[in-house]
Scaffold this motif. Structure first.
Motif, short mmCIF file in Angstrom:
data_model
loop_
_atom_site.label_atom_id
_atom_site.label_comp_id
_atom_site.label_asym_id
_atom_site.label_seq_id
_atom_site.Cartn_x
_atom_site.Cartn_y
_atom_site.Cartn_z
N LEU A 1 0.41 10.14 6.48
CA LEU A 1 -0.02 10.26 5.27
C LEU A 1 0.23 11.94 4.64
O LEU A 1 0.01 12.93 5.59
CB LEU A 1 -1.64 10.62 5.42
N VAL A 2 0.55 12.08 3.34
CA VAL A 2 0.70 13.24 2.84
C VAL A 2 -0.46 13.57 1.89
O VAL A 2 -0.91 12.75 0.98
CB VAL A 2 2.01 13.38 1.98
N PHE A 3 -1.39 14.61 2.05
CA PHE A 3 -2.54 14.72 1.59
C PHE A 3 -2.38 15.82 0.19
O PHE A 3 -1.50 16.67 0.04
CB PHE A 3 -3.46 15.47 2.41
N GLY A 4 -3.14 15.64 -1.00
CA GLY A 4 -3.43 16.74 -1.83
C GLY A 4 -4.26 17.78 -1.52
O GLY A 4 -4.69 17.63 -0.23
N SER B 1 8.66 8.66 -5.25
CA SER B 1 8.51 7.35 -5.72
C SER B 1 8.48 6.24 -4.44
O SER B 1 8.60 5.08 -4.71
CB SER B 1 9.62 6.99 -6.70
N MET B 2 8.72 6.97 -3.34
CA MET B 2 8.94 6.05 -2.05
C MET B 2 7.47 5.70 -1.46
O MET B 2 7.29 4.81 -0.91
CB MET B 2 9.81 6.76 -0.87
N PHE B 3 6.50 6.43 -2.19
CA PHE B 3 5.10 6.27 -1.69
C PHE B 3 4.60 4.78 -2.34
O PHE B 3 4.81 4.72 -3.22
CB PHE B 3 4.16 7.21 -2.17
N ASP B 4 4.09 3.95 -1.38
CA ASP B 4 3.60 2.87 -1.85
C ASP B 4 2.19 2.24 -1.19
O ASP B 4 1.85 1.20 -1.42
CB ASP B 4 4.72 1.54 -1.25
N SER C 1 -2.57 -0.51 -2.82
CA SER C 1 -1.20 -0.52 -2.51
C SER C 1 -0.34 -0.47 -3.83
O SER C 1 -0.84 -0.78 -5.01
CB SER C 1 -0.91 -1.82 -1.77
N SER C 2 1.10 -0.40 -3.91
CA SER C 2 1.54 0.09 -5.15
C SER C 2 1.97 -1.42 -5.95
O SER C 2 2.46 -1.41 -6.97
CB SER C 2 2.99 0.57 -4.74
N ILE C 3 1.42 -2.61 -5.28
CA ILE C 3 1.48 -3.63 -5.88
C ILE C 3 0.42 -4.08 -6.83
O ILE C 3 0.30 -5.06 -7.48
CB ILE C 3 1.85 -4.97 -5.02
N LYS C 4 -0.54 -3.16 -6.73
CA LYS C 4 -1.78 -3.26 -7.66
C LYS C 4 -1.79 -2.19 -8.41
O LYS C 4 -1.36 -1.14 -8.37
CB LYS C 4 -2.93 -3.40 -6.74
N ALA D 1 -1.32 9.82 0.27
CA ALA D 1 -0.12 8.80 -0.10
C ALA D 1 0.77 8.70 1.38
O ALA D 1 0.91 9.43 2.07
CB ALA D 1 0.71 9.37 -1.37
N SER D 2 1.23 7.39 1.09
CA SER D 2 2.07 7.10 2.45
C SER D 2 3.24 6.24 2.09
O SER D 2 3.25 5.47 1.02
CB SER D 2 1.30 6.89 3.69
#
Lengths: 113, 114
Positions: free
Chosen positions: B102-105, B28-31, B51-54, B92-93
């Motif tokens: 970056l953490v990738f799938g 949940s820290m990914f934004d 970004s997590s605000i959108k 995600a980052s």
């Protein structure tokens, strides 16, 4: 369009030898990274570099690995004594910062025999 | 470490139709979230980010949707074209840190059929 340039595109080395992978990041970028992708697996973070020092490194980035930005343009990854399991594609990336301009190079395929 | 997961290793879509690629995350820290496209023997190429605000970001044929409560994002490509055939990675980052790891799938191989 500015590019991140990596050389060589393919390197074959004997186990136990030292290798240096080279990268020329985009000139106005501030953050520099190395990632790797073992065949068939996900792209994994190795290390980030900012202001001439490592800002974060992964568990993979052990004492065999080091990074350097020797002359303000090149960014290198050195593997001191290569192992078979180091065989992978190594990607350099650079970034302006703040989530923008994260650009990857085309990679160096390292094969350890 | 399965912080970012792409559960579909492959997807096949007819040319002209919509391609929908999915990605789930646990941290949940990914934004900040990004989609990259990758051809064999090339580096990942940035496509679109959010970004997590959108909850939506659109760029031409590409739209990314973010559902924070479900920790799920998706990439829509409309209409799909043969040149879209590639492996697609979500990443995600956490933008709090200056350097942005970056953490990738695992990637989804998209094939567009003519």
């Amino acid at each position: 369009e500015p590019e991140v340039t990596q050389t060589p595109s393919h390197q074959v080395t004997q186990m136990g030898q030292e290798v240096i992978l080279r990268c020329v990041p985009i000139s106005n970028h501030l953050y520099f990274y190395w990632y790797r992708q073992i065949l068939g697996q996900k792209v994994e973070f190795l290390v980030s570099f900012y202001n001439n020092e490592i800002s974060e490194k992964s568990e993979i980035f052990d004492d065999q690995f080091s990074v350097e930005r020797p002359d303000g343009s090149n960014f290198t990854l050195k593997i001191r004594s290569t192992k078979l399991e180091d065989s992978a594609m190594y990607f350099c990336a650079s970034q302006t910062g703040g989530g923008y301009g994260y650009t990857f190079g085309s990679g160096t395929r390292l094969t350890v025999v | 470490d399965q912080q970012v997961k792409q559960n579909s290793p492959s997807l096949s879509v007819q040319e002209g139709r919509i391609s929908i690629l999915n990605c789930d995350y646990t941290n949940s820290m990914f934004d900040y979230f990004l989609w990259y496209k990758k051809y064999p023997a090339e580096g990942p190429t940035f496509l679109i980010s959010i970004s997590s605000i959108k909850d939506k970001n659109e760029d031409g044929r590409f739209t990314v949707f973010l559902n924070k409560s479900a920790k799920h994002l998706s990439l829509h490509i409309v209409p799909s074209q043969p040149g879209d055939s590639a492996v697609y990675f979500c990443a995600a980052s956490n933008l709090i840190q200056g350097a942005q790891k970056l953490v990738f799938g695992q990637g989804t191989r998209l094939t567009i059929n003519p």
